[in-house]
Design a protein around this motif. Structure first.
Motif, PDB file in Angstrom:
ATOM      1  N   GLY A 109       0.781  -1.232   0.000  1.00  0.00           N
ATOM      2  CA  GLY A 109       0.000   0.000   0.000  1.00  0.00           C
ATOM      3  C   GLY A 109       0.809   1.276   0.000  1.00  0.00           C
ATOM      4  N   PHE A 110       2.119   1.183  -0.232  1.00  0.00           N
ATOM      5  CA  PHE A 110       2.970   2.366  -0.240  1.00  0.00           C
ATOM      6  C   PHE A 110       3.245   2.825  -1.664  1.00  0.00           C
ATOM      7  N   THR A 111       3.159   4.105  -1.882  1.00  0.00           N
ATOM      8  CA  THR A 111       3.484   4.678  -3.180  1.00  0.00           C
ATOM      9  C   THR A 111       4.955   5.053  -3.207  1.00  0.00           C
ATOM     10  N   TYR A 112       5.664   4.490  -4.174  1.00  0.00           N
ATOM     11  CA  TYR A 112       7.089   4.754  -4.362  1.00  0.00           C
ATOM     12  C   TYR A 112       7.280   5.656  -5.568  1.00  0.00           C
ATOM     13  N   SER A 113       8.205   6.598  -5.439  1.00  0.00           N
ATOM     14  CA  SER A 113       8.642   7.428  -6.555  1.00  0.00           C
ATOM     15  C   SER A 113      10.004   6.917  -7.001  1.00  0.00           C
ATOM     16  N   TYR A 114      10.191   6.765  -8.306  1.00  0.00           N
ATOM     17  CA  TYR A 114      11.458   6.212  -8.781  1.00  0.00           C
ATOM     18  C   TYR A 114      11.740   6.690 -10.201  1.00  0.00           C
ATOM     19  N   TYR A 115      13.020   6.737 -10.501  1.00  0.00           N
ATOM     20  CA  TYR A 115      13.448   7.035 -11.869  1.00  0.00           C
ATOM     21  C   TYR A 115      13.647   5.716 -12.598  1.00  0.00           C
ATOM     22  N   TYR A 116      13.158   5.649 -13.828  1.00  0.00           N
ATOM     23  CA  TYR A 116      13.325   4.425 -14.614  1.00  0.00           C
ATOM     24  C   TYR A 116      13.712   4.771 -16.042  1.00  0.00           C
ATOM     25  N   SER A 117      14.707   4.052 -16.530  1.00  0.00           N
ATOM     26  CA  SER A 117      15.114   4.145 -17.927  1.00  0.00           C
ATOM     27  C   SER A 117      15.296   2.724 -18.448  1.00  0.00           C
ATOM     28  N   ALA A 118      14.644   2.395 -19.540  1.00  0.00           N
ATOM     29  CA  ALA A 118      14.685   1.035 -20.071  1.00  0.00           C
ATOM     30  C   ALA A 118      16.067   0.718 -20.645  1.00  0.00           C
ATOM     31  N   PRO A 119      16.481  -0.543 -20.585  1.00  0.00           N
ATOM     32  CA  PRO A 119      17.799  -0.921 -21.103  1.00  0.00           C
ATOM     33  C   PRO A 119      17.796  -1.050 -22.623  1.00  0.00           C
ATOM     34  N   ALA A 120      18.968  -0.851 -23.208  1.00  0.00           N
ATOM     35  CA  ALA A 120      19.156  -1.183 -24.616  1.00  0.00           C
ATOM     36  C   ALA A 120      19.180  -2.707 -24.741  1.00  0.00           C
ATOM     37  N   PRO A 121      18.915  -3.249 -25.914  1.00  0.00           N
ATOM     38  CA  PRO A 121      18.915  -4.710 -26.083  1.00  0.00           C
ATOM     39  C   PRO A 121      20.212  -5.344 -25.580  1.00  0.00           C
ATOM     40  N   GLY A 122      20.058  -6.357 -24.742  1.00  0.00           N
ATOM     41  CA  GLY A 122      21.209  -7.085 -24.234  1.00  0.00           C
ATOM     42  C   GLY A 122      21.887  -6.491 -23.019  1.00  0.00           C
ATOM     43  N   LYS A 123      21.418  -5.325 -22.570  1.00  0.00           N
ATOM     44  CA  LYS A 123      22.029  -4.664 -21.423  1.00  0.00           C
ATOM     45  C   LYS A 123      21.243  -4.971 -20.150  1.00  0.00           C
TER      46      LYS A 123
ATOM     47  N   GLN B 265      25.944   8.599 -11.276  1.00  0.00           N
ATOM     48  CA  GLN B 265      25.999   7.229 -11.798  1.00  0.00           C
ATOM     49  C   GLN B 265      24.978   7.053 -12.920  1.00  0.00           C
ATOM     50  N   VAL B 266      23.795   7.644 -12.735  1.00  0.00           N
ATOM     51  CA  VAL B 266      22.782   7.593 -13.792  1.00  0.00           C
ATOM     52  C   VAL B 266      23.316   8.270 -15.053  1.00  0.00           C
ATOM     53  N   ALA B 267      23.919   9.433 -14.868  1.00  0.00           N
ATOM     54  CA  ALA B 267      24.449  10.167 -16.014  1.00  0.00           C
ATOM     55  C   ALA B 267      25.556   9.395 -16.724  1.00  0.00           C
ATOM     56  N   PHE B 268      26.272   8.543 -15.994  1.00  0.00           N
ATOM     57  CA  PHE B 268      27.351   7.759 -16.588  1.00  0.00           C
ATOM     58  C   PHE B 268      26.825   6.516 -17.289  1.00  0.00           C
ATOM     59  N   PHE B 269      25.972   5.749 -16.615  1.00  0.00           N
ATOM     60  CA  PHE B 269      25.559   4.442 -17.130  1.00  0.00           C
ATOM     61  C   PHE B 269      24.424   4.506 -18.149  1.00  0.00           C
ATOM     62  N   GLN B 270      23.543   5.462 -18.021  1.00  0.00           N
ATOM     63  CA  GLN B 270      22.403   5.486 -18.937  1.00  0.00           C
ATOM     64  C   GLN B 270      22.817   5.660 -20.395  1.00  0.00           C
ATOM     65  N   PRO B 271      23.754   6.552 -20.729  1.00  0.00           N
ATOM     66  CA  PRO B 271      24.164   6.671 -22.127  1.00  0.00           C
ATOM     67  C   PRO B 271      24.827   5.413 -22.681  1.00  0.00           C
ATOM     68  N   LEU B 272      25.294   4.535 -21.799  1.00  0.00           N
ATOM     69  CA  LEU B 272      25.915   3.284 -22.230  1.00  0.00           C
ATOM     70  C   LEU B 272      24.880   2.196 -22.505  1.00  0.00           C
ATOM     71  N   GLY B 273      23.615   2.515 -22.302  1.00  0.00           N
ATOM     72  CA  GLY B 273      22.548   1.584 -22.616  1.00  0.00           C
ATOM     73  C   GLY B 273      22.032   0.764 -21.453  1.00  0.00           C
ATOM     74  N   TYR B 274      22.608   0.949 -20.283  1.00  0.00           N
ATOM     75  CA  TYR B 274      22.130   0.198 -19.131  1.00  0.00           C
ATOM     76  C   TYR B 274      20.738   0.676 -18.722  1.00  0.00           C
ATOM     77  N   GLY B 275      19.900  -0.273 -18.305  1.00  0.00           N
ATOM     78  CA  GLY B 275      18.633   0.105 -17.700  1.00  0.00           C
ATOM     79  C   GLY B 275      18.891   0.654 -16.304  1.00  0.00           C
ATOM     80  N   ILE B 276      18.024   1.536 -15.847  1.00  0.00           N
ATOM     81  CA  ILE B 276      18.226   2.206 -14.571  1.00  0.00           C
ATOM     82  C   ILE B 276      16.922   2.202 -13.775  1.00  0.00           C
ATOM     83  N   ILE B 277      17.003   1.796 -12.523  1.00  0.00           N
ATOM     84  CA  ILE B 277      15.905   2.004 -11.574  1.00  0.00           C
ATOM     85  C   ILE B 277      16.506   2.618 -10.317  1.00  0.00           C
ATOM     86  N   VAL B 278      16.031   3.807  -9.971  1.00  0.00           N
ATOM     87  CA  VAL B 278      16.538   4.499  -8.784  1.00  0.00           C
ATOM     88  C   VAL B 278      15.345   5.009  -7.974  1.00  0.00           C
ATOM     89  N   PRO B 279      14.940   4.299  -6.936  1.00  0.00           N
ATOM     90  CA  PRO B 279      13.816   4.768  -6.135  1.00  0.00           C
ATOM     91  C   PRO B 279      14.228   5.714  -5.019  1.00  0.00           C
TER      92      PRO B 279
END
Length: 318
Positions: free
Chosen positions: A17-31, A50-64
């Motif tokens: 019953g808790f509402t979570y706020s989170y950042y999400y970016s989908a991964p590139a294929p195979g990441k 870390q988001v700014a570093f890994f996201q351009p490399l295609g990694y998916g990101i979840i940061v709540p």
């Protein structure tokens, strides 16, 4: 987060019953998808670089924003912050995004949460990284606060003395009243000040009640300090401090006691980033835990930094 606005965040309500706020970016294929778990006293802001570093490399990101922080709900019952419940909240976030597995990365209390993910939803974790704070196994009846004598025998001082203040009923109000002093204590320019002001009974309370302020480290820019300050004052400290009070009240015992001893061991690949200038969480703590419980490949890296080493290594800054 730098270059990531609140409008980029998503929300989901967990089965508890808790509402979570989170950042999400989908991964590139195979990441893979990286799950970043912050601790006290910051929110998801910790991982902005870390988001700014890994996201351009295609990694998916979840940061709540973890429970009690940022845009996430902030209950004040410590029993709601127990490990099994928190792990199930993470499972629900992963389900909301149809993410099968993640590389789980934790710092501070975020490492506690990653440890509980290994306990309660290990099939959803492909690998783990512990930043500064290592693996924290569920050991019923054992808390950081209860280990005072063992700590003094091991390292010569009471590393977790400040937690006795953080678990007092008036701690949230005192910290909110003297928020700049609190930030100064947690982010000193000289990391060795932690031994004097956080590792002795009564010292943390005395520091904050006297509104003591000292120089901040260069990595904590005025803008970053203001972000942390505003986040804490907007949401209050009662929720974040529940991460401490739940262990004092041993709220985890009933759930953790049900775990078989074998569940504390894990074979997931582990990366441990040890900070050599942390005078509260010494690298030996993580090394000892990993030597006992980590049964898969372990990689260990050291950085010449204090507890907030993410700022020195590649961004962040909890």
């Amino acid at each position: 987060m730098a270059d990531i606005h609140q409008s980029d965040y998503k929300q989901t309500t967990t089965k508890r019953g808790f509402t979570y706020s989170y950042y999400y970016s989908a991964p590139a294929p195979g990441k893979p998808v990286l799950f970043f778990s912050h601790g006290f006293p910051s929110a998801s802001f910790l991982w902005r670089k870390q988001v700014a570093f890994f996201q351009p490399l295609g990694y998916g990101i979840i940061v709540p924003d973890q429970l009690g922080y940022g845009g996430t709900d902030k209950p004040t019952d410590p029993k709601l912050y127990v490990g099994r419940g928190l792990a199930e909240d993470v499972r629900d976030i992963l389900d909301a995004e149809a993410v099968a597995t993640v590389v789980a990365i934790g710092h501070d209390w975020g490492s506690y949460l990653v440890s509980r993910l290994l306990h309660y939803i290990p099939q959803r974790i492909s690998a783990v990284t512990f930043c500064d704070v290592g693996y924290l196994p569920a050991e019923p009846g054992v808390t950081l606060i209860s280990q005072r004598e063992a700590l003094i025998k091991l390292i010569g001082y009471d590393a977790f003395a400040y937690q006795r203040f953080f678990t007092q009923p008036d701690a949230a109000a005192i910290i909110e009243k003297n928020i700049d002093s609190f930030i100064s204590m947690l982010y000193p320019e000289k990391p060795e000040l932690w031994k004097e002001n956080m590792c002795a009974d009564g010292a943390a309370r005395a520091w904050i009640e006297s509104n003591t302020i000292t120089a901040l480290p260069s990595y904590l820019t005025p803008e970053n300090k203001e972000t942390i300050r505003n986040s804490l004052l907007t949401g209050g400290l009662a929720g974040p401090l529940c991460w401490y009070t739940q262990q004092l009240e041993q709220a985890n015992i009933d759930e953790d006691a049900k775990l078989p001893a074998a569940a504390r061991e894990f074979k997931h690949p582990l990366l441990f980033i040890a900070c050599t200038k942390d005078y509260v969480v010494l690298p030996v703590f993580g090394d000892t835990s990993h030597g006992k419980y980590a049964k898969g490949p372990v990689t260990r890296k050291e950085i010449d930094a204090d507890h907030w080493g993410a700022d020195v290594a590649c961004g962040g800054g909890e």
